[in-house]
Design an enzyme around this catalytic site. Structure first.
Site, PDB file in Angstrom:
ATOM      1  N   LYS A   4       0.731  -1.258   0.187  1.00  0.00           N
ATOM      2  CA  LYS A   4      -0.019   0.055  -0.207  1.00  0.00           C
ATOM      3  C   LYS A   4       0.912   1.289   0.087  1.00  0.00           C
ATOM      4  CE  LYS A   4      -0.723   0.045   4.939  1.00  0.00           C
ATOM      5  NZ  LYS A   4       0.606  -0.542   5.490  1.00  0.00           N
ATOM      6  N   GLU A  68      18.974  -3.528  -0.507  1.00  0.00           N
ATOM      7  CA  GLU A  68      19.113  -4.863  -0.626  1.00  0.00           C
ATOM      8  C   GLU A  68      18.488  -5.435  -1.984  1.00  0.00           C
ATOM      9  OE1 GLU A  68      18.233  -6.754   3.085  1.00  0.00           O
ATOM     10  OE2 GLU A  68      20.232  -5.683   4.114  1.00  0.00           O
ATOM     11  N   GLN A 114      24.853  -9.328   2.582  1.00  0.00           N
ATOM     12  CA  GLN A 114      25.998 -10.156   2.764  1.00  0.00           C
ATOM     13  C   GLN A 114      26.513 -10.666   1.387  1.00  0.00           C
ATOM     14  OE1 GLN A 114      25.326  -9.899   6.031  1.00  0.00           O
ATOM     15  NE2 GLN A 114      26.584 -11.608   7.063  1.00  0.00           N
ATOM     16  N   GLU A 187      24.889  -0.356   6.238  1.00  0.00           N
ATOM     17  CA  GLU A 187      24.022  -0.889   7.078  1.00  0.00           C
ATOM     18  C   GLU A 187      24.632  -1.838   7.993  1.00  0.00           C
ATOM     19  OE1 GLU A 187      19.881  -1.715   5.903  1.00  0.00           O
ATOM     20  OE2 GLU A 187      20.135  -3.613   7.015  1.00  0.00           O
TER      21      GLU A 187
END
Lengths: 387, 48
Positions: A4, A68, A114, A187
């Site tokens: 949404k 990511e 990673q 991060e």
């Protein structure tokens, strides 16, 4: 895979920007990479609304695109390969150049997770296609899964060593595609999925955090962005009531005492994987210290006290000790810490406590209790590299 | 703008960018009451 819309208002951007500026932080805004045109190129129309507004306010900020991307398909059903993402970054790079406010803005990416197999492939193809337009390569790292992590994981030299392998993998890929490009941790924390409950917000989390700072600096990663300062989960530096947690105090001491220059350091008579030693020039903005001083920081993963002797050339130097130990009956699982025996807590809503050193006389050995860490400023060391 | 924006931020602007005026209690209580729900959503997504 249903999403949404959410609305970020101009006022929200104003509040975010003022928080960063008033905290003397540099704001990097991550744009949504999942808005796609039919042919799968990035649809930048929404981003332009934000860029228009921030430029109109002359906000000085940097940009990222996507988070990511290696898990886009799993999370959203949209697969974007590294080469396409690289072209999207080139698109964003040229878009930024249209704004006088952003002519010198920095662009970072791709914020991959990673470096496992498919992520390495994505990173390689991204850097080949878009590596030239980014100012630093960003990737993410966590040691363990927050749901399965144990106290032993947080005290394990083997777990700490896994970070070295991950860094080497990323540096190797960057060296093979955009050699010389800076590599940052965009991060990072102890455990993914919000942290490990009753571990990531306690004294024991400091081993992973301090070791990551030491290894990152030693291996050439100049910027480490902590997940999180404040927010969901247990890996925050400040809890929901704005109380600083052990890693906050550890980070504060690190910033006050540790300079950016890394020195070589060796250890004899103990396993360097269990007694972990780092040496930097002392932070030369700290008025208490002067050029040439050095800051040693040690992590003791032995279950006994370790006495560290400095080498002869430093034998006659005065040392300021900053030993951080847990406070309270939960020991290393406590959420409060003591510095040289004084519990660290806010004086009031806005005032930090003094970080009181403990002077050691020349020739003292450094006594590090079992499962503890601390900083030692060696004064008048006259380290050439630090002058 | 949202309720918090209006109540807090728009009145704040004339304080200058780092003017430190404490946030109105009503806004702080609203935000703190929303936080546990927000945190659950965030944690579910992060773990997923």
């Amino acid at each position: 895979k249903k999403y949404k819309n959410t609305t970020i208002t101009k006022s929200t951007v104003d509040i975010l920007y003022s928080f960063a500026k008033c905290s003397k932080l540099d704001l990097i805004f991550g744009l949504n990479a999942l808005l796609r045109k039919r042919g799968l190129q990035w649809d930048s129309s929404n981003a332009q609304l934000l860029l228009d507004y921030c430029a109109s306010q002359h906000y000085n900020m940097s940009w990222e695109l996507g988070n990511e991307p290696n898990s886009f398909r799993k999370k959203s059903g949209i697969y974007i390969d590294g080469s396409q993402l690289g072209q999207d970054f080139i698109h964003l790079y040229h878009l930024l150049r249209n704004y006088s406010s952003f002519k010198n803005s920095k662009l970072y990416g791709p914020d991959v997770g990673q470096p496992r197999k498919n992520t390495q492939k994505l990173l390689k193809s991204f850097l080949k296609s878009g590596g030239k337009v980014i100012d630093s390569v960003t990737w993410h790292h966590y040691y363990v899964n927050g749901r399965h992590a144990t106290r032993e994981d947080f005290l394990s030299p083997e777990v700490l060593e896994t970070f070295i392998t991950a860094v080497k993998d990323v540096l190797q890929i960057v060296d093979g595609t955009v050699p010389g490009k800076k590599v940052w941790l965009g991060e990072t924390s102890s455990a993914y999925g919000g942290g490990a409950p009753r571990l990531s917000n306690t004294y024991v989390a400091g081993f992973m955090w301090l070791d990551k700072l030491g290894l990152s600096a030693r291996m050439g990663i100049d910027v480490v962005m902590r997940q999180v300062f404040y927010g969901a989960g247990t890996y925050h530096l400040v809890d929901a009531n704005f109380e600083p947690l052990p890693d906050y105090w550890l980070s504060l001491l690190y910033k006050k005492l540790v300079g950016t220059k890394v020195l070589k350091v060796g250890l004899k008579g103990a396993d360097p994987k269990k007694l972990r030693v780092y040496l930097h020039c002392t932070n030369n903005h700290n008025p208490m210290y002067k050029e040439g001083d050095v800051t040693l920081f040690l992590l003791n993963l032995y279950n006994v006290t370790k006495h560290v002797q400095l080498p002869h050339n430093l034998y006659n130097k005065h040392i300021d000790e900053y030993l951080l130990l847990p406070h309270g009956e939960q020991h290393i699982l406590s959420r409060s810490v003591q510095l040289n025996g004084h519990v660290l807590r806010m004086v009031d809503n806005k005032t930090l406590p003094a970080l009181t050193k403990k002077p050691l006389s020349p020739g003292s050995t450094l006594g590090l209790p079992a499962f503890s860490y601390g900083f030692y400023v060696i004064k008048n060391a006259k380290a050439i590299a630090c002058i | 703008s949202t309720l918090e924006d209006r109540d807090f931020w728009e009145s704040q602007v004339n304080q200058g960018i780092c003017g430190v005026r404490s946030i109105p209690t009503a806004v702080e209580e609203l935000l703190l009451s929303q936080w546990p729900i927000q945190e659950k959503i965030l944690l579910k997504e992060q773990y997923w």
